[in-house]
Design an enzyme around this catalytic site. Structure first.
Site, PDB file in Angstrom:
ATOM      1  CB  CYS A 117      38.769  89.540  53.368  1.00 46.23           C
ATOM      2  SG  CYS A 117      40.478  89.052  53.707  1.00 46.23           S
ATOM      3  CE  LYS A 193      42.068  84.133  49.201  1.00 45.91           C
ATOM      4  NZ  LYS A 193      41.398  85.341  49.683  1.00 45.91           N
ATOM      5  NE  ARG A 203      46.738  89.425  46.655  1.00 42.52           N
ATOM      6  CZ  ARG A 203      47.631  88.513  47.032  1.00 42.52           C
ATOM      7  NH1 ARG A 203      48.918  88.774  46.911  1.00 42.52           N
ATOM      8  NH2 ARG A 203      47.229  87.374  47.543  1.00 42.52           N
ATOM      9  NE  ARG A 215      46.342  88.568  50.363  1.00 42.83           N
ATOM     10  CZ  ARG A 215      46.471  89.844  50.697  1.00 42.83           C
ATOM     11  NH1 ARG A 215      47.079  90.180  51.833  1.00 42.83           N
ATOM     12  NH2 ARG A 215      46.003  90.789  49.907  1.00 42.83           N
ATOM     13  CE  LYS A 246      40.274  83.881  45.586  1.00 43.45           C
ATOM     14  NZ  LYS A 246      40.218  84.884  46.578  1.00 43.45           N
ATOM     15  CB  SER A 272      41.532  88.862  39.270  1.00 43.52           C
ATOM     16  OG  SER A 272      42.598  88.517  40.140  1.00 43.52           O
TER      17      SER A 272
HETATM   18  C1  PBG Z   1      40.332  88.846  49.780  1.00 40.98           C
HETATM   19  C2  PBG Z   1      40.156  88.203  48.472  1.00 40.98           C
HETATM   20  C3  PBG Z   1      41.061  88.075  47.417  1.00 40.98           C
HETATM   21  C4  PBG Z   1      40.370  87.494  46.374  1.00 40.98           C
HETATM   22  C5  PBG Z   1      39.085  87.240  46.824  1.00 40.98           C
HETATM   23  N1  PBG Z   1      38.984  87.671  48.121  1.00 40.98           N
HETATM   24  C6  PBG Z   1      42.457  88.527  47.300  1.00 40.98           C
HETATM   25  C7  PBG Z   1      43.541  87.875  48.050  1.00 40.98           C
HETATM   26  O1  PBG Z   1      43.339  86.953  48.842  1.00 40.98           O
HETATM   27  O2  PBG Z   1      44.658  88.347  47.884  1.00 40.98           O
HETATM   28  C8  PBG Z   1      40.915  87.210  45.005  1.00 40.98           C
HETATM   29  C9  PBG Z   1      39.908  87.208  43.917  1.00 40.98           C
HETATM   30  C10 PBG Z   1      40.473  87.273  42.541  1.00 40.98           C
HETATM   31  O3  PBG Z   1      41.706  87.245  42.320  1.00 40.98           O
HETATM   32  O4  PBG Z   1      39.666  87.371  41.621  1.00 40.98           O
HETATM   33  N2  PBG Z   1      41.191  88.232  50.672  1.00 40.98           N
END
Ligand code: PBG
Length: 324
Positions: A117, A193, A203, A215, A246, A272
């Site tokens: 990413c 996602k 983040r 997003r 996710k 997270s």
């Molecule tokens: C990158 C990404 C994110 C997560 C995994 N890959 C953050 C987002 O999309 O803002 C989140 C993982 C987590 O919260 O544990 N785009």
């Protein structure tokens, strides 16, 4: 009463005998944050127990995980330099590329998955590059992702995991990998996602909070279920080997729907915010952490996930090694 369900709940041996699902350590993936600047290493306040590692530190951590039976890791890079076009991301000597090489040298049997990413690499914190109106430009972003994916493959990554949610990226990455001889590099697509509040602590950890907006123009609307199946179907047509749902707990219905509709490995990401909630409640004495973690992990298996990506992986394996 002919049938008494309690008969088989009477002892642990009987319960175990008829248990339908088990969490196996082989199916757990530990996410790992790797920093380019030593000063960025260390604890993450909103994710107690999780650390950011230097490249050397991450190799030690992978060895420890391997010894505990956690043989798959998901890497996230935190670069020293961020700019508008995420140039540290496609650097052959970038932090993730160096971590991949170091891990594959030290522990070649470990499966290295690299999250792909741009949000950790852009100064504006969005997952793609912006056009003159500040919108994420899909096709220009896909071109960048392809460029970075090739550097990960060259470094020896086992699996590339695009998490950006741009349209068409899986197909573009697959063709580029094949054209460059990386036919064995697998793709785990973050297919369904969602635009979720549960990414907050990540983040923080990755320094990837969008500097403006959110997003929602690329991640999915939490209200949609059918669309998730469409996204998964698209990624499979484009060549994804593994598909992902996710976040995890709020989307178990999507995991189940995906399991029923598709005959491919399904991953779920226990993100997270889900980790932070449990840790915070446990720290306050409001919940029994170990039992809550066990229950959470079994729920993913019961919903139909094959692969569980979780910040609890190491702790779970450690507990099982101690027979707890
Ligand atoms: C990158 C990404 C994110 C997560 C995994 N890959 C953050 C987002 O999309 O803002 C989140 C993982 C987590 O919260 O544990 N785009």
């Amino acid at each position: 009463m002919i049938y008494r369900p309690r008969r088989l709940r009477r002892t642990e041996t009987l319960r175990s005998l008829v248990r339908e699902h088990r969490t196996s350590i082989e199916h757990l993936v530990q996410p790992l944050f790797v920093v380019e600047r030593q000063a960025d290493a260390g604890a993450i306040v909103s994710m107690p127990g999780i650390e950011r590692f230097s490249v050397e530190g991450v190799v030690d951590e992978v060895r420890a995980l391997d010894a505990l039976g956690i043989k798959s890791v998901l890497l996230f890079g935190i670069p020293a330099h961020k700019d508008a076009v995420a140039s540290s991301n496609y650097d052959d000597n970038g932090v993730v590329q160096r971590a991949i090489r170091a891990i594959k040298t030290a522990a070649p049997q470990v499966a290295v998955i690299a999250d792909l990413c741009n949000c950790e690499y852009t100064d504006h914190g969005h997952c793609g590059i912006l056009d003159d109106r500040g919108n994420v430009d899909n096709d220009a972003t896909v071109a960048l992702l392809v460029r970075t994916a090739l550097t990960y493959a060259k470094a020896g990554v086992d699996v590339i995991a695009p998490s950006d949610m741009m349209d068409g990226r899986v197909g573009a990455i697959r063709s580029a990998l094949d054209a460059h001889g990386h036919t064995d590099t697998a793709i785990m697509a973050y297919s369904a996602k969602y635009a979720s509040a549960f990414y907050g602590p990540f983040r923080d950890a990755a320094g990837s909070v969008p500097q403006f907006g959110d997003r929602r123009s690329y991640q999915m609307d939490p209200a949609n279920a059918n669309e998730a199946l469409r996204e998964i179907a698209l990624d499979l047509e484009e060549g994804a080997d593994i598909v992902m749902v996710k976040p995890g707990l709020p989307y178990l219905d999507i995991v189940r729907a995906a399991r029923d509709a598709f005959d491919v490995p399904i991953a779920v990401y226990n993100v997270s915010g889900e980790y932070a909630m449990l840790k915070a409640a446990a720290a306050n004495g409001w919940i029994d952490e170990h039992r809550a973690v066990d229950e959470t992990l079994i729920a993913f298996g019961r919903a139909g996930a094959d692969i569980i990506i979780t910040y609890f992986a190491k702790d779970y394996a450690q507990r099982k090694a101690m027979g707890a």
